[in-house]
Design an enzyme around this catalytic site. Structure first.
Site, short mmCIF file in Angstrom:
data_model
loop_
_atom_site.label_atom_id
_atom_site.label_comp_id
_atom_site.label_asym_id
_atom_site.label_seq_id
_atom_site.Cartn_x
_atom_site.Cartn_y
_atom_site.Cartn_z
N LYS A 1 -41.39 20.97 -80.92
CA LYS A 1 -40.88 20.30 -82.54
C LYS A 1 -42.54 19.32 -83.13
O LYS A 1 -41.87 18.51 -82.86
CB LYS A 1 -39.83 19.45 -82.70
N1 PMP Z 1 -34.64 24.38 -86.43
C1 PMP Z 1 -35.54 23.30 -87.25
C2 PMP Z 1 -36.73 24.11 -87.31
C3 PMP Z 1 -35.41 22.11 -87.25
O1 PMP Z 1 -36.51 21.53 -87.43
C4 PMP Z 1 -34.33 21.44 -86.69
C5 PMP Z 1 -33.49 19.63 -87.09
N2 PMP Z 1 -34.45 19.52 -85.89
C6 PMP Z 1 -33.10 22.76 -85.90
C7 PMP Z 1 -33.55 23.77 -85.92
C8 PMP Z 1 -31.49 21.95 -85.71
O2 PMP Z 1 -31.94 21.23 -83.73
P1 PMP Z 1 -31.55 20.27 -84.14
O3 PMP Z 1 -29.44 20.23 -83.34
O4 PMP Z 1 -31.93 19.78 -82.60
O5 PMP Z 1 -31.15 18.94 -84.68
#
Ligand code: PMP
Length: 307
Positions: free
Chosen positions: A159
């Site tokens: 991320k």
């Molecule tokens: N995909 C992307 C590109 C994101 O930025 C996020 C948000 N973090 C998610 C999916 C969902 O991830 P999470 O459930 O861990 O927030």
């Protein structure tokens, strides 16, 4: 709307006032996207604020650092404790929490490994990312003309800040064309995810969500929803699927820390099912919010009490 200020920000080991948590214009991350981050939520429960899936987020932060070859001088336990302290110190009841790791000021070159790795955590009051109506009624989305990055270009499992240039193209196009969000296809033309959320499709009674190989971020909420769906006896298939499944689906919803579980009511102006959130989406929302509000037992230990 600017981020609503809280009082304290944890910045490389100490709490400083919100306005004092600044960086220099020469920091590597600002130029080259060499940052990694997390987004968590704390929910108000009868035991005070509780952070959802805190350990999974901390683990992913360390995974992101590892892919980016950033050395964090803290342990996962230190980071978890700093996250909880940030909520506590700001006396927040429910909030969004943003841990950020970035390469600081070093040489001008691209290889930033000589730059120090800095870290900050801030938290602030936060409502529904796509609005209350989105959770209740669903959102109208389009398929983006932007693809997700190919797997041999950027690292979707990390991320990292740089990846979010792609997400910005996706969301700007969607908003400019009057949609709440867009769904991006991967480099093979198969469904990947939204600009900041994972996607699930209900098709003939089973749930489908793209696998890790489809250039998705491995969402923490995605994992919670897979668990909930299986608890409810639904079949969940992590597999690739083509764009037209979006038009054939009985239900579609997004998952993410910010969007929680948000139904999709149309794709490319084509109604999903009858255009209202479906039964399976509702059951998953009820299960999810039931646990987070403390009305249902936290049977998977998703919540970390802050106090
Ligand atoms: N995909 C992307 C590109 C994101 O930025 C996020 C948000 N973090 C998610 C999916 C969902 O991830 P999470 O459930 O861990 O927030």
């Amino acid at each position: 709307m600017p981020i609503p200020k809280s009082e304290w920000i944890w910045h490389t080991g100490t709490f400083v006032k919100w306005d004092d948590a600044t960086v220099h214009v020469t920091v590597h991350a600002l130029h080259y996207g060499s940052s990694v981050f997390e987004g968590l939520r704390a929910y108000a429960t009868s035991n005070g604020p509780a952070v959802l899936a805190a350990e999974a987020h901390v683990r992913r932060l360390f995974d992101s650092c590892r892919v980016m070859r950033m050395d964090l001088r803290y342990s996962p336990a230190d980071v978890l404790s700093a996250i909880l302290q940030t909520v506590r110190r700001n006396e927040l009841e429910s909030c969004y929490i943003r841990p950020l790791v970035y390469r600081g000021s070093g040489p001008i070159g691209l290889d930033g490994r000589e730059a120090p790795t800095e870290m900050a955590i801030f938290a602030f009051e936060f409502g529904r990312y796509l609005g209350d109506e989105a959770i209740e009624e669903g959102v109208d989305v389009m398929v983006s003309s932007w693809r997700r990055m190919a797997p041999d270009t950027l690292a979707a499992m990390s991320k990292s800040g740089g990846n979010y240039v792609n997400s910005q193209f996706i969301i700007m196009e969607a908003r400019d064309l009057g949609f709440a969000e867009a769904i991006a296809l991967d480099v093979n033309g198969l469904v990947s995810e939204g600009s900041g959320e994972n996607i699930f499709v209900v098709y003939r009674g089973a749930l489908y969500t793209p696998p890790v190989g489809a250039s998705i971020l491995l969402g923490v909420t995605r994992e919670c929803v897979i668990t909930l769906a299986r608890d409810l006896g639904y079949e969940v298939r992590e597999q690739t699927f083509p764009r037209e499944m979006l038009y054939l689906a009985d239900e579609i919803f997004f998952t993410g820390t910010a969007v929680e579980i948000s139904p999709v009511r149309s794709v490319d102006r084509i109604k999903v099912g009858n255009g209202t959130p479906g039964v399976i989406t509702r059951r998953l929302q009820d299960g999810f919010f039931g646990i987070l509000s403390g009305q249902m037992p936290d049977r998977h230990n998703w919540l970390t009490i802050v106090r």
